[in-house]
Design a protein around this motif. Structure first.
Motif, PDB file in Angstrom:
ATOM      1  N   VAL A  47      65.909  13.342  -1.828  1.00 11.85           N
ATOM      2  CA  VAL A  47      67.032  13.103  -2.739  1.00 11.85           C
ATOM      3  C   VAL A  47      68.353  13.485  -2.071  1.00 11.85           C
ATOM      4  N   TRP A  48      68.393  14.670  -1.461  1.00 10.35           N
ATOM      5  CA  TRP A  48      69.671  15.136  -0.900  1.00 10.35           C
ATOM      6  C   TRP A  48      70.051  14.405   0.385  1.00 10.35           C
ATOM      7  N   THR A  50      69.456  11.307   0.816  1.00 10.05           N
ATOM      8  CA  THR A  50      70.023  10.054   0.300  1.00 10.05           C
ATOM      9  C   THR A  50      71.474  10.266  -0.133  1.00 10.05           C
ATOM     10  N   VAL A  51      71.713  11.386  -0.832  1.00  7.95           N
ATOM     11  CA  VAL A  51      73.082  11.675  -1.277  1.00  7.95           C
ATOM     12  C   VAL A  51      74.005  11.791  -0.070  1.00  7.95           C
ATOM     13  N   GLY A  54      74.776   8.455   1.413  1.00  8.52           N
ATOM     14  CA  GLY A  54      75.641   7.676   0.537  1.00  8.52           C
ATOM     15  C   GLY A  54      77.079   8.163   0.568  1.00  8.52           C
TER      16      GLY A  54
END
Lengths: 271, 261
Positions: A47-48, A50-51, A54
């Motif tokens: 998740v992180w 990906t953040v 992005g």
């Protein structure tokens, strides 16, 4: 507790042998605990990262590779510090399994310490290689200075001691409450967030960060990770040692008080 | 008709059973609320740093949390407890009593145990989905609502069949109750869209443990991002899973000799 302190090593040695035989006999259960332990850090790692990607590569001072390093080392620290007594004590007290332990001339905590250490020794043979694999596949970037690595060892040992003492003491609540599951879950969530398992604490709002540095949770898991990642100044590491020692002393005092009161309260079921 | 009667009877027994332990309602309510707050806090934390996560907006992820709770609730009300009971039955030999009853054995073991208080998760999940959709300002027409319902039922059917296949393995392997714990851990990974994960994990969550179909696909339907082909695939897969698991159950049953016999 009539046993002399000098006999304690022999007690531990015997307990280690028995535990190893027991754990190896239930290999299947071991593997399952491991899988459960691996999934969560991998999820938040993904998740992180990906953040970070992005957001043009960086979030709050963490690039994708830093997150990979953070969550992989977090997995190791979490594996070495976690305990299961909060979950287990209720069953133990309710079913009367605590009675034989009280009859032995050793404080029951020694039994649990030995059990905990054996489990970790065995599981680490898998967690270690898996961590190396994750560090490689997710392209983790680590650049600690030598003193960070040296400081990591005592922070980790103190974190293990602190988490064990605190959770063992809280588990004693089972002497008063017959169903500790709700209490247990509330504690688990506090640990999940405030010990940095969902995200590095520096990504939290400042107010939460302030609370986290006062409470014991950060010092049980996140602090050793932050140390080895080389994100702390020498002064911060020293302050962290202070916080760890302070909470260990508080836990020890609490443990003695609650243990004495609890043991008087305990009326063995099934005895 | 008789099957429906059996399911109804099992549900009623579950309710009566649960009403004996009313304090459990509050414990479960507390646990469900803590679970909900945890999930939302994690989403809030992530979206404190970014506006979108792998193409998903905050409100879409809130809807995902809702579906995660809803499907998890459905699994925990009847599927998981019944499968635990089934494996215990194989180990202790008590399954023999179920098999001698004059009704379909698969149906009997599938609704054997009901944990009614887990319906709280279903209710909370539904509320969160509604809130997520309202915040999205999406117009969910009847067409999309029907598609969502269809995909959701298909997803739950896939999970049910998958768990039935796992539990049927107990006929050969006997000691297997921990396998449901593995499923529980994998289910946790469904909290986030499976598209985020690296290929090997995505494959595992789609094929090995079909969590993707039960959570991510329904949400995609709801926010109107689902391709018609995925819908067809999901429903087709659900049918295949149902038929396959039934065949495997019957096959396993032929190997069952009874622990007490």
């Amino acid at each position: 507790m009539t046993l002399r302190l000098g006999r304690l090593p022999a007690v531990y040695a015997a307990k280690f042998r028995a535990e190893i035989a027991l754990q190896v006999a239930y290999r299947g259960a071991l593997v399952i605990w491991l899988l459960g332990l691996l999934i969560e850090p991998i999820v938040y790692l993904v998740v992180w990262t990906t953040v970070a990607r992005g957001q043009g590569g960086q979030v709050g001072g963490f690039a994708a590779g830093d997150f990979a390093a953070y969550f992989t080392i977090l997995m190791i620290v979490n594996q070495l510090t976690f305990t299961w007594h909060f979950h287990f004590f209720e069953w133990r007290v309710r079913n009367g399994f605590f009675s034989p332990m009280l009859l032995r001339p050793v404080h029951p905590i020694h039994n649990d310490v030995a059990e905990n250490l054996t489990f970790k020794m065995l599981t680490f043979t898998v967690v270690g290689p898996v961590a190396l694999f994750l560090l490689a596949t997710f392209g983790a970037t680590l650049h600690p200075e030598p003193w960070h690595l040296i400081a990591f060892v005592p922070t980790l040992v103190l974190a293990m001691v602190l988490r064990f003492l605190l959770e063992w003491t809280l588990a004693l609540a089972a002497f008063w409450i017959t169903r500790t599951v709700a209490l247990n879950q509330a504690y688990y969530v506090a640990v999940l967030f405030l010990s940095g398992q969902v995200a590095p604490l520096s990504l939290f709002p400042p107010a939460v960060q302030a609370v986290a540095s006062v409470l014991p949770f950060r010092w049980m898991v996140a602090f050793p990770v932050e140390t080895v990642l080389g994100r702390l100044a020498p002064g911060e590491v020293l302050a962290g040692f202070g916080a760890q020692l302070g909470w260990i002393i508080v836990s020890l005092v609490l443990m003695r008080v609650i243990w004495r009161a609890g043991i008087r309260r305990y009326s063995a079921v099934g005895a | 008709m008789r099957s429906l009667g059996l399911i109804w009877l099992s549900l009623r027994l579950g309710v009566l059973n649960a009403l004996q332990y009313r304090a459990d309602f509050f414990i479960q309510l507390f646990q469900s609320l803590v679970g909900l707050v945890t999930a939302l806090a994690a989403v809030a934390l992530v979206f404190g740093q970014t506006d979108e996560l792998g193409g998903w907006s905050r409100d879409e992820l809130i809807a995902l949390v809702g579906v995660f709770l809803l499907v998890g609730g459905l699994i925990n009300v009847v599927i998981r407890p019944s499968m635990e009971k089934l494996m215990e039955g194989v180990r202790l030999g008590t399954l023999d009593f179920t098999l001698t009853k004059p009704a379909d054995a698969q149906l009997l073991v599938s609704v054997r145990q009901v944990e009614v208080w887990r319906l709280i998760d279903v209710a909370l999940g539904t509320v969160v989905i509604v809130i997520g959709i309202a915040r999205l300002g999406e117009q969910v027409g009847p067409e999309r609502a029907v598609a969502f319902g269809l995909v959701l039922v298909a997803g739950v059917a896939i999970i049910y069949s998958f768990l039935l296949i796992l539990s049927t393995l107990a006929f050969w392997l006997v000691r297997l109750e921990n396998i449901l714990v593995i499923f529980g851990s994998m289910y946790e990974a469904g909290r986030w869209p499976v598209g985020l994960y690296p290929p090997w994990l995505r494959v595992a969550l789609t094929v090995v443990v079909p969590v993707a179909f039960a959570i991510t696909v329904p949400v995609e339907t709801l926010v109107g991002r689902l391709e018609p082909m995925t819908l067809v695939t999901t429903v087709g897969l659900a049918l295949a899973f149902l038929v396959g698991s039934r065949w495997f159950w019957k096959f396993g049953l032929r190997h069952y000799t009874g622990a007490s016999a």
